[in-house]
Design a protein around this motif. Structure first.
Motif: not given
Length: 941
Positions: A316-317, A329-331, A355-356, A370-371
């Motif tokens: 969650e960014a 979803f990151a892994g 997730f950038a 991409f940040v």
């Protein structure tokens, strides 16, 4: 390297089917079935198993197919009520299956047999458990529909499930489908157990049996969100238009939308799937560095039987200036088979690039980058997006992950979704060019999410594409003429590739751009195309003819050659098991090598934007990371076997209806974060060297002629060093102009290296516009040489070249190919309604050839025409027999027959308009084991 071992191949496929089954409900532990269970099997789907989808992704001639009913009947532990089966078989004789007329007109389901309540009650007295099998096809060239018999159950199916669940104490519904379907009936009729078993290829029934009898505990997870209503999907209002589709949902696809603003509308969340045992998952954030987040997890089997679990990591960014999904979803990782009370520790590394966020407006001060925006990033771990628990967080300073350049931005104004805090009715964010006003959308009072969905204007293109192309024009290699060098000299290091290219004439370079097929005689019989050294001149330079075959679920060879049919892409994704998928595709690669196939046309990598896309079965998921990782596992398996995959369809092939015409209007951010990211992962992780573009357009350009897609992003940014090919008979356009199949010069300019396909490589100058555009300077020799270099680099790494160099000896490994043709009947050709046949002199004695039938027609009347084709085949019903019709080398369509077991069959296909005059007709097919009885070319009234 694996050898081709059919038993091991089947074993791996069977395991994949079992691990891809997704158990959604198991009330009272009705599954697994205990030894000695007597089962009542209901549903026409028991007698019509959908082994795979229609179209290029499923038309594989298989030696056998094990249906779910076949597997149950062979089980020593489960008995099947044959009295019920006999009633179905009687009914089927009076109501035969509707096979449709070619892959574009096959019904999505079969007519269900009505059953009386009395019949079901009598069955209940004899049996312990009822199993209802619901079947749906899926396919290329047609989308699913929000109708009964397609996305929804038919009334007869509903009545069947209702009566069975009311009568039987224990009931199981199995969904033999390619795409997700409406599931509200589960709450209404309350079956004991429900499981998606998908379309499992030729080992499908065996894999399902392993789950039903408890040999394998289900461990499959949903690769898509199942919402209560089809209207709840954010793309619902912007999908399926005949002319233009606005991607208003932007990056909020699937769970990224639902978890952010509509969690209450989810029936089964992304990543969900039950087991016969229970697991406890815990974790912690181990390490955070500049490039990745490492999460340590512990999984314990707290139940009483063996099983595998999938550990999923979500991020969650902070919302920041750009706005983001609440979960990304990151892994993931799949455990080994854990015994009761056994634990396993797994470390999962999640690249920050996963997730950038892509800033396409310059809001952060870093346009086209991409940040990661500054703030707290929360890490969640669990076995679905809804059940994942926060296990820690990390503080992140603003970070540019990758600075790129603007590419593929839209040229038409529209608005996209953007999360708005529930506490703020209206907010304004600063754009580098203008203020973007975000109006709060109407809130759903039942929604417990912190955000509602507003809208913002999408940044439009600011760069000149023509200026970019002009500034990046490749230099021309000096033409030397034939200096006696062959491609072997490049392979052996005697000369460099540019020296070799300097020998090639303009005509040679143009011919390298043209693939040939389908079913070219220059490569493995029955395959999709040949490319590379197809002309006598190119052959003299030692360039091999390279072979590609349709996939990705098996090798399609239209000459009747048998091959192994794998499970569909969605099922493979549901396994979440990279290692198993890699093993399966290593066997697949060995089979390709056995058949001398350099590249398979797959994996399919497009995102499940909407549940009704007919080709979702061939793809993996609504999530781009899962799609990229699963397809990377497939490619790694192929590479270990020494062959290649052609990842497709690049990109945004998200509907089949008017797929070659409907314009997508998509933000650069959505393209970068969703529709391109999966391709980027697969290419960067594997070094894949073959890509296929789509039939369709987005943001004003057809993908086959899109320079920023094929050059700026793919090659400059990702470092891709391979070939790009079109889909078969694709079109292209110059920006601002209409599409045209003859406009292959636009493909040359874009660095789409190969047009697929031509009937004759050497005789295309009058058909396409390459030579004409080259003559007037709209494309250059340097561009032709650049594209030729790509093709030749691929050739140097190919299986065909390794054989040519003597590095691989397939003398004992390769099959004996039967290229003989022995027609056993008289062919009747009828030209109806005012036209007559004129067979040219050289074909007068024999119009049948080993790649089809050729003849001329003359004195046609203007109008719409159809072709009626009548055949007899010795192949079985698992064999697919596509027959294509060409008029003056212009493709008019394909009829797909199934093997007829020696019986006569007839189908009709529209071939479109003909004017007055003469025409050359080609009916293309591989005639081995097929007798062509009659061809009727008729004018329609």
């Amino acid at each position: 390297m694996f050898e081709l071992n059919e038993k091991n191949y089947a074993k791996a496929a069977r395991q994949a089917v079992a691990e891809g089954c997704v158990l959604l409900k198991n009330e009272g532990g009705v599954l697994p079935l205990v030894k000695g269970t007597k089962t009542a099997v209901f549903g026409i789907g028991a007698f019509y198993y959908y082994k795979g989808g229609l179209g290029s992704g499923g038309l594989v001639n298989t030696k056998y197919v094990v249906s779910i009913l076949d597997a149950l009947r062979k089980s020593e532990d489960i008995s099947v009520d044959e009295c019920i089966c006999e009633e179905y078989e009687k009914w089927i004789k009076e109501n035969p299956f509707d096979e449709g007329n070619g892959w574009g007109s096959v019904p999505w389901s079969q007519k269900e047999m009505p059953l009386s309540e009395e019949f079901i009650c009598e069955a209940e007295k004899r049996n312990d458990v009822a199993i209802v099998i619901i079947g749906r096809t899926a396919g290329e060239d047609q989308d699913n529909r929000a109708d009964e018999g397609s996305y929804y159950l038919t009334q007869t199916e509903r009545e069947l499930i209702k009566n069975v669940t009311e009568t039987f104490e224990k009931s199981v519904v199995l969904l033999n489908v390619g795409n997700i379907i409406d599931m509200k009936w589960v709450d209404e009729y309350k079956p004991s157990a429900v499981m998606y078993v998908w379309q499992g290829g030729q080992e499908g029934g065996n894999g399902v049996l392993d789950v039903l009898d408890g040999t394998v505990s289900p461990s499959g997870k949903l690769t898509d969100t199942i919402a209560y209503n089809i209207e709840d999907y954010p793309s619902a209002s912007y999908f399926g238009d005949a002319d233009k589709n606005y991607y208003v949902e932007d990056i909020y696809v699937g769970y990224k939308y639902f978890q952010t603003v509509a969690a209450d509308k989810v029936m089964y969340p992304f990543g969900f799937g039950m087991s016969y045992t229970d697991f406890e998952i815990s974790g912690s954030v181990k390490n955070v560095d500049e490039n990745s987040v490492v999460v340590d997890t512990a999984v314990k089997n707290t139940g009483d039987c063996e099983g595998k679990e999938v550990v999923q990591v979500y991020i969650e960014a902070p919302q920041g200036k750009l706005g983001k999904p609440v979960r990304t979803f990151a892994g993931y990782a799949k455990t080994k088979e854990l015994a009761a009370n056994e634990s396993e520790n797994i470390s999962i590394s999640c690249p920050k690039s996963y997730f950038a966020s892509y800033d396409d407006a310059g809001i952060t001060g870093h346009k086209s980058a991409f940040v990661l925006e500054a703030g707290e990033y929360k890490v969640y771990v669990g076995n679905s997006v809804a059940k994942a628990q926060c296990i820690g967080s990390f503080s992140q300073e603003f970070q540019v992950i990758e600075q790129l350049e603007e590419a593929l931005a839209p040229i038409e104004e529209f608005e996209r979704m953007h999360p708005v805090s529930e506490n703020i009715e209206e907010q304004t964010v600063e754009n580098s060019n203008e203020n973007i006003e975000i109006q709060s959308a109407e809130k759903n009072q039942k929604n417990s999410c912190e955000y509602s969905m507003g809208f913002e204007k999408v940044p439009l293109r600011t760069i000149s594409l023509s200026d970019r192309i002009e500034s990046e024009m490749p230099e021309e290699i000096l033409f030397t003429g034939d200096e006696g060098y062959s491609l072997k000299d490049v392979a052996n290091g005697k000369i460099d590739i540019d020296t070799f290219i300097g020998q090639l004439s303009d005509e040679d370079l143009m011919c390298l751009m043209r693939g040939e097929g389908m079913c070219s005689m220059k490569v493995t019989p029955g395959t999709a195309a040949a490319f590379g050294g197809l002309t006598p001149s190119l052959e003299r330079f030692g360039i091999p003819a390279l072979c590609c075959a349709d996939g990705p679920s098996g090798i399609r060879m239209d000459c009747g050659t048998k091959a192994f049919l794998l499970p569909i892409g969605t099922l493979l994704g549901a396994t979440f098991n990279d290692e198993l998928i890699g093993e399966l595709f290593e066997y697949f690669g060995a089979e390709m090598k056995y058949n001398r196939i350099d590249t398979i046309l797959g994996p399919g990598m497009n995102i499940h934007r909407h549940p009704l896309n007919g080709r979702n079965y061939e793809y993996i998921s609504e999530d781009t990371i899962l799609t990229g990782k699963i397809c990377a596992a497939e490619l790694k398996g192929l590479h270990r076997a020494g062959v290649e995959g052609t990842i497709k369809h690049f990109c945004a092939n998200n509907q089949e209806f008017r797929r070659a015409d409907a314009m997508g209007v998509i933000s650069e951010r959505a393209l970068r974060e969703i529709y391109l990211k999966c391709f980027e992962i697969a290419i960067k992780e594997t070094g894949c060297s073959s890509v296929m573009t789509t039939y369709g357009p987005f943001n004003g350009l057809w993908t086959s002629g899109n320079y920023d897609l094929c050059t700026t992003v793919l090659r400059k940014e990702w470092g891709f060093d391979g070939i790009v090919m079109t889909d078969w008979w694709a079109v292209a356009n110059w920006e601002g102009e209409k599409q045209d199949r003859k406009n292959r010069a636009a493909m040359v300019q874009a660095q789409n290296d190969i047009f697929m396909v031509c009937p004759d490589t050497e005789n295309e100058n009058a058909i396409d516009n390459i030579k004409a555009q080259y003559t007037i300077g709209n494309i250059t020799r340097g561009q032709l040489q650049r594209n030729a270099r790509n093709v030749l680099k691929f050739a140097l790494r190919s299986l065909a070249m390794q054989i040519k160099l003597g590095k691989i000896d397939l003398a004992e490994y390769a099959p004996e190919w039967d290229t003989s043709f022995r027609p056993d009947g008289e062919l009747e050709i009828i030209i109806a309604k005012g036209s007559h046949i004129e067979v040219s002199a050289e074909l007068a004695e024999k119009v049948l050839y080993d790649d089809g039938i050729y003849f001329n027609i003359a004195d046609t009347m203007a109008g719409d025409y159809s072709a009626v084709i009548n055949i007899t085949s010795q192949h079985n019903e698992y064999t697919q027999i596509p027959i294509s019709v060409f008029i003056d080398n212009d493709y008019r369509g394909t009829i797909t027959f199934q093997g007829t077991n020696g019986k006569e069959d007839e189908n009709e296909i529209s071939i479109g308009k003909l004017g007055e005059g003469e025409y050359y007709v080609r009916v293309a097919y591989r005639p081995h084991g097929i007798t062509m009885n009659k061809i009727v070319i008729k004018k329609n009234d």
